[in-house]
Each structure stands twice: as structure tokens, then as C-alpha cells.
Scaffold this motif. Structure first.
Motif, PDB file in Angstrom:
ATOM      1  N   PRO A 186       0.836  -1.199   0.000  1.00  0.00           N
ATOM      2  CA  PRO A 186       0.000   0.000   0.000  1.00  0.00           C
ATOM      3  C   PRO A 186       0.876   1.257   0.000  1.00  0.00           C
ATOM      4  CG  PRO A 186      -0.858  -1.601   1.553  1.00  0.00           C
ATOM      5  CD  PRO A 186       0.467  -2.133   1.084  1.00  0.00           C
ATOM      6  N   ALA A 187       0.447   2.278  -0.727  1.00  0.00           N
ATOM      7  CA  ALA A 187       1.259   3.477  -0.909  1.00  0.00           C
ATOM      8  C   ALA A 187       1.725   4.071   0.418  1.00  0.00           C
ATOM      9  CB  ALA A 187       0.479   4.521  -1.713  1.00  0.00           C
ATOM     10  N   ALA A 188       0.848   4.093   1.405  1.00  0.00           N
ATOM     11  CA  ALA A 188       1.197   4.687   2.697  1.00  0.00           C
ATOM     12  C   ALA A 188       2.283   3.889   3.416  1.00  0.00           C
ATOM     13  CB  ALA A 188      -0.045   4.787   3.578  1.00  0.00           C
ATOM     14  N   GLU A 189       2.440   2.617   3.045  1.00  0.00           N
ATOM     15  CA  GLU A 189       3.418   1.759   3.720  1.00  0.00           C
ATOM     16  C   GLU A 189       4.747   1.653   2.984  1.00  0.00           C
ATOM     17  OE1 GLU A 189       1.610  -2.038   4.424  1.00  0.00           O
ATOM     18  OE2 GLU A 189      -0.232  -1.151   5.249  1.00  0.00           O
ATOM     19  N   LEU A 190       4.844   2.285   1.801  1.00  0.00           N
ATOM     20  CA  LEU A 190       6.049   2.129   0.990  1.00  0.00           C
ATOM     21  C   LEU A 190       7.315   2.609   1.688  1.00  0.00           C
ATOM     22  CD1 LEU A 190       7.339   1.282  -1.725  1.00  0.00           C
ATOM     23  CD2 LEU A 190       6.892   3.612  -2.540  1.00  0.00           C
ATOM     24  N   PRO A 191       7.339   3.807   2.289  1.00  0.00           N
ATOM     25  CA  PRO A 191       8.578   4.236   2.952  1.00  0.00           C
ATOM     26  C   PRO A 191       9.051   3.261   4.028  1.00  0.00           C
ATOM     27  CG  PRO A 191       7.100   6.095   2.684  1.00  0.00           C
ATOM     28  CD  PRO A 191       6.315   4.873   2.328  1.00  0.00           C
ATOM     29  N   GLN A 192       8.135   2.792   4.864  1.00  0.00           N
ATOM     30  CA  GLN A 192       8.517   1.890   5.939  1.00  0.00           C
ATOM     31  C   GLN A 192       8.943   0.527   5.391  1.00  0.00           C
ATOM     32  OE1 GLN A 192       9.049   2.570   9.047  1.00  0.00           O
ATOM     33  NE2 GLN A 192       9.559   0.466   9.649  1.00  0.00           N
ATOM     34  N   ALA A 193       8.211   0.024   4.406  1.00  0.00           N
ATOM     35  CA  ALA A 193       8.556  -1.274   3.822  1.00  0.00           C
ATOM     36  C   ALA A 193       9.927  -1.221   3.151  1.00  0.00           C
ATOM     37  CB  ALA A 193       7.490  -1.691   2.812  1.00  0.00           C
ATOM     38  N   THR A 194      10.205  -0.117   2.478  1.00  0.00           N
ATOM     39  CA  THR A 194      11.509   0.046   1.827  1.00  0.00           C
ATOM     40  C   THR A 194      12.620   0.136   2.862  1.00  0.00           C
ATOM     41  OG1 THR A 194      10.438   1.229   0.008  1.00  0.00           O
ATOM     42  CG2 THR A 194      12.832   1.436   0.199  1.00  0.00           C
ATOM     43  N   TYR A 195      12.374   0.898   3.924  1.00  0.00           N
ATOM     44  CA  TYR A 195      13.373   1.056   4.976  1.00  0.00           C
ATOM     45  C   TYR A 195      13.665  -0.289   5.651  1.00  0.00           C
ATOM     46  CZ  TYR A 195      15.648   2.677   9.237  1.00  0.00           C
ATOM     47  OH  TYR A 195      16.536   2.856  10.272  1.00  0.00           O
ATOM     48  N   GLU A 196      12.624  -1.067   5.906  1.00  0.00           N
ATOM     49  CA  GLU A 196      12.822  -2.372   6.531  1.00  0.00           C
ATOM     50  C   GLU A 196      13.634  -3.302   5.622  1.00  0.00           C
ATOM     51  OE1 GLU A 196       8.927  -3.745   7.499  1.00  0.00           O
ATOM     52  OE2 GLU A 196       8.696  -2.368   9.206  1.00  0.00           O
ATOM     53  N   LEU A 197      13.332  -3.276   4.328  1.00  0.00           N
ATOM     54  CA  LEU A 197      14.090  -4.096   3.386  1.00  0.00           C
ATOM     55  C   LEU A 197      15.545  -3.643   3.319  1.00  0.00           C
ATOM     56  CD1 LEU A 197      14.308  -6.197   1.095  1.00  0.00           C
ATOM     57  CD2 LEU A 197      13.525  -4.412  -0.481  1.00  0.00           C
ATOM     58  N   ALA A 198      15.749  -2.326   3.234  1.00  0.00           N
ATOM     59  CA  ALA A 198      17.102  -1.793   3.108  1.00  0.00           C
ATOM     60  C   ALA A 198      17.936  -2.081   4.355  1.00  0.00           C
ATOM     61  CB  ALA A 198      17.046  -0.293   2.844  1.00  0.00           C
ATOM     62  N   THR A 199      17.356  -1.901   5.526  1.00  0.00           N
ATOM     63  CA  THR A 199      18.118  -2.144   6.755  1.00  0.00           C
ATOM     64  C   THR A 199      18.384  -3.629   6.955  1.00  0.00           C
ATOM     65  OG1 THR A 199      16.037  -2.044   8.030  1.00  0.00           O
ATOM     66  CG2 THR A 199      17.387  -0.048   7.953  1.00  0.00           C
ATOM     67  N   GLN A 200      17.466  -4.478   6.498  1.00  0.00           N
ATOM     68  CA  GLN A 200      17.711  -5.919   6.563  1.00  0.00           C
ATOM     69  C   GLN A 200      18.924  -6.281   5.699  1.00  0.00           C
ATOM     70  OE1 GLN A 200      14.468  -8.332   5.127  1.00  0.00           O
ATOM     71  NE2 GLN A 200      15.687 -10.210   5.139  1.00  0.00           N
ATOM     72  N   ILE A 201      18.966  -5.742   4.489  1.00  0.00           N
ATOM     73  CA  ILE A 201      20.096  -6.008   3.596  1.00  0.00           C
ATOM     74  C   ILE A 201      21.377  -5.414   4.165  1.00  0.00           C
ATOM     75  CG2 ILE A 201      21.054  -5.494   1.309  1.00  0.00           C
ATOM     76  CD1 ILE A 201      18.178  -5.660   0.226  1.00  0.00           C
ATOM     77  N   ALA A 202      21.261  -4.227   4.785  1.00  0.00           N
ATOM     78  CA  ALA A 202      22.439  -3.531   5.315  1.00  0.00           C
ATOM     79  C   ALA A 202      23.123  -4.308   6.436  1.00  0.00           C
ATOM     80  CB  ALA A 202      22.050  -2.144   5.814  1.00  0.00           C
ATOM     81  N   LYS A 203      22.419  -5.234   7.067  1.00  0.00           N
ATOM     82  CA  LYS A 203      23.014  -6.038   8.142  1.00  0.00           C
ATOM     83  C   LYS A 203      23.904  -7.155   7.601  1.00  0.00           C
ATOM     84  CE  LYS A 203      19.171  -5.206  11.346  1.00  0.00           C
ATOM     85  NZ  LYS A 203      18.007  -5.808  12.048  1.00  0.00           N
ATOM     86  N   GLY A 204      23.852  -7.376   6.294  1.00  0.00           N
ATOM     87  CA  GLY A 204      24.636  -8.452   5.694  1.00  0.00           C
ATOM     88  C   GLY A 204      26.111  -8.107   5.584  1.00  0.00           C
TER      89      GLY A 204
END
Length: 262
Positions: A186-204
Motif C-alpha cells: 500500500p502506498a502509505a506503507e512504501l517508505p517503511q517497507a523500503t526502509y525495513e528491506l534496506a536495513t535488513q540487507i544492510a546487516k549483511g
């Protein structure tokens, strides 16, 4: 750098580039392209940055080149033999040299050259309101920034040709179905969903991730033997990192790995 047409921010290992010309649906100008390239170069060489995200301000992601400004005499792709190389092609060349994960958070319309810039990303996540079109042929133009190159590698030749030749719009659900985006939220959730994905990858493990990205892209133009030789060389490099020792150690100790990128 004092950015005027993008917003560039860093937080918890994630560098975010926000295209910031919402009044024209983030159509890019020569200034925006230059700032975009500068931000990518900064992120590339900043050891604290592990993932790069690009998105748009307002309702659109990017509507491509600012055609109205061009019609008014503001050049984006100027004249001369190397016009494209010195302007719009700077972006794909910079993206191609970016060893870090690059995510496009498509928050609205991604059209023409804007669609092409989304195609340059490693991963695309879209708002459910996003729309897409590679519509250069509508005005008897061509994709000058490598859009065909990237799209054919994502979707294959036949589907790429269909989208290019019909220059039709398609929605986020079709983009998901054909594999152009990996997730729709959902459009309203895009920033948070993107941030969660990015920070998950950043832990690698950053070095290992860099090697994996390079191996995957190079494999598209290699035979199996050449790819396996590159894999063997990459393993030798990776085995000398501290992270390669931390991963198995953390697994054995039943704790989360703490990767330091060295």
C-alpha cells in the motif's frame, strides 16, 4: 554538496536519494541528473553506506526528461557526437559501477526515462498506486540511457519489445506478475517497507555482498567455466575477510552475526 533538486540523506547504513521536483512529477533536468550521479558516487565510496535507495517526492516517482523545459530551450541531451554520453548516460554508467545494493522505491508514475532509471536498480518495490510505461516511441524517441539494456535483462527480449513497441501503461500488480518489481505494498506503507528491506540487507556482510552482486551481473555475459573461475577467485578474496570468520562463528554460537565490512 548543496543539492537543489534531490534530497540526499543517510541513516543506519542506508543512503536515500529522493528526487525532489514534485511540481513536474520529478521529471529530470540536467541539474537533477548531475546531483543524482554525485549522490551515487558519494554513497559508493562511503564505507558507512551499505545500501542505496532512490524514490520520488510527491505523487510521482519520475516522469522522465523534462520535455517542457527542453521545448523551452533547456537542454538535457544536448547536441554533438557525445551528447548522450555526457548527459543522461552518466547515470547508468555510475549505477553499473555501484557495487552496493541499489533499491528503487517506486511511489508513483515511472515513465519514459523515469521508467528506465527504475530498471537500473537491483531491486524494485512499488506502491500499489504506481504506474509504469517505457513510452519513448510515443514521441518518436529512443531510450538514450540504457533502458532497453536493463529491461531486457529483467523481462527478456519478447516482453521488452512488447512494452517498448506498444508504449502502454501497466499497473503495479502487472509489474509484480511479470517480475518487474519484487513487491507491491500500500502506498502509505512504501517508505517503511523500503526502509525495513534496506536495513535488513544492510546487516549483511558488505564485502561478500559486493562480490555476489558482481558475480551475478557478470554471469549474464559469461559461459559457465568463466563464471566458475570468477567464483573461485572471489572466494579466495572473501575468505580473507573478518566477516567470513564472523559468520560461521556467530552461527555456532547461536547469535546474530555482526558484520563490519572488512
Amino acid at each position: 554538496v548543496d543539492f537543489k533538486e534531490i534530497i540526499y540523506a543517510k541513516k543506519e547504513g542506508v543512503a536515500t536519494i529522493t528526487l525532489n521536483r514534485p511540481q513536474v512529477m520529478n521529471a529530470f533536468s540536467a541539474t537533477m541528473l548531475g546531483e543524482w550521479v554525485a549522490a551515487l558516487e558519494d554513497a559508493k565510496y562511503d564505507d558507512e553506506v551499505r545500501v542505496v535507495v532512490v524514490t520520488g517526492a510527491g505523487r510521482g516517482y519520475c516522469s522522465g526528461a523534462d520535455v517542457k523545459a527542453m521545448a523551452g530551450g533547456a537542454p538535457i541531451v544536448g547536441g554533438g557526437r557525445y551528447a548522450a554520453r555526457l548527459s543522461v548516460q552518466r547515470l547508468p554508467r555510475t549505477v553499473e559501477s555501484l557495487d552496493k545494493p541499489y533499491i528503487a522505491a517506486v511511489n508513483g508514475a515511472a515513465v519514459g526515462g523515469g521508467f528506465d532509471t527504475a530498471s537500473m536498480a537491483d531491486i524494485r518495490i512499488a506502491a500499489d498506486t504506481a504506474t509504469f510505461s517505457i513510452n519513448h516511441l510515443r514521441i518518436a524517441g529512443l531510450s538514450a540511457d540504457g533502458g532497453y539494456y536493463f529491461l531486457a535483462r529483467i523481462l527478456g527480449v519478447s516482453r521488452t519489445l512488447e512494452l517498448v513497441m506498444t508504449y502502454r501503461f501497466f499497473d503495479a500488480q502487472e509489474a509484480l506478475r511479470i517480475g518487474y518489481v519484487s513487491r507491491v505494498v500500500p502506498a502509505a506503507e512504501l517508505p517503511q517497507a523500503t526502509y525495513e528491506l534496506a536495513t535488513q540487507i544492510a546487516k549483511g556482510p558488505p564485502v561478500t555482498m559486493q562480490l555476489a552482486k558482481r558475480l551475478i551481473y557478470r554471469s549474464l555475459d559469461q559461459g559457465l567455466d568463466e563464471h566458475l573461475e570468477d567464483v573461485e577467485a572471489a572466494i579466495q578474496i572473501n575468505n580473507h575477510t573478518e566477516d567470513a570468520k564472523e559468520g560461521p562463528r556467530a552461527w555456532a554460537e547461536k547469535r546474530a552475526s555482526v558484520f563490519k565490512g572488512r
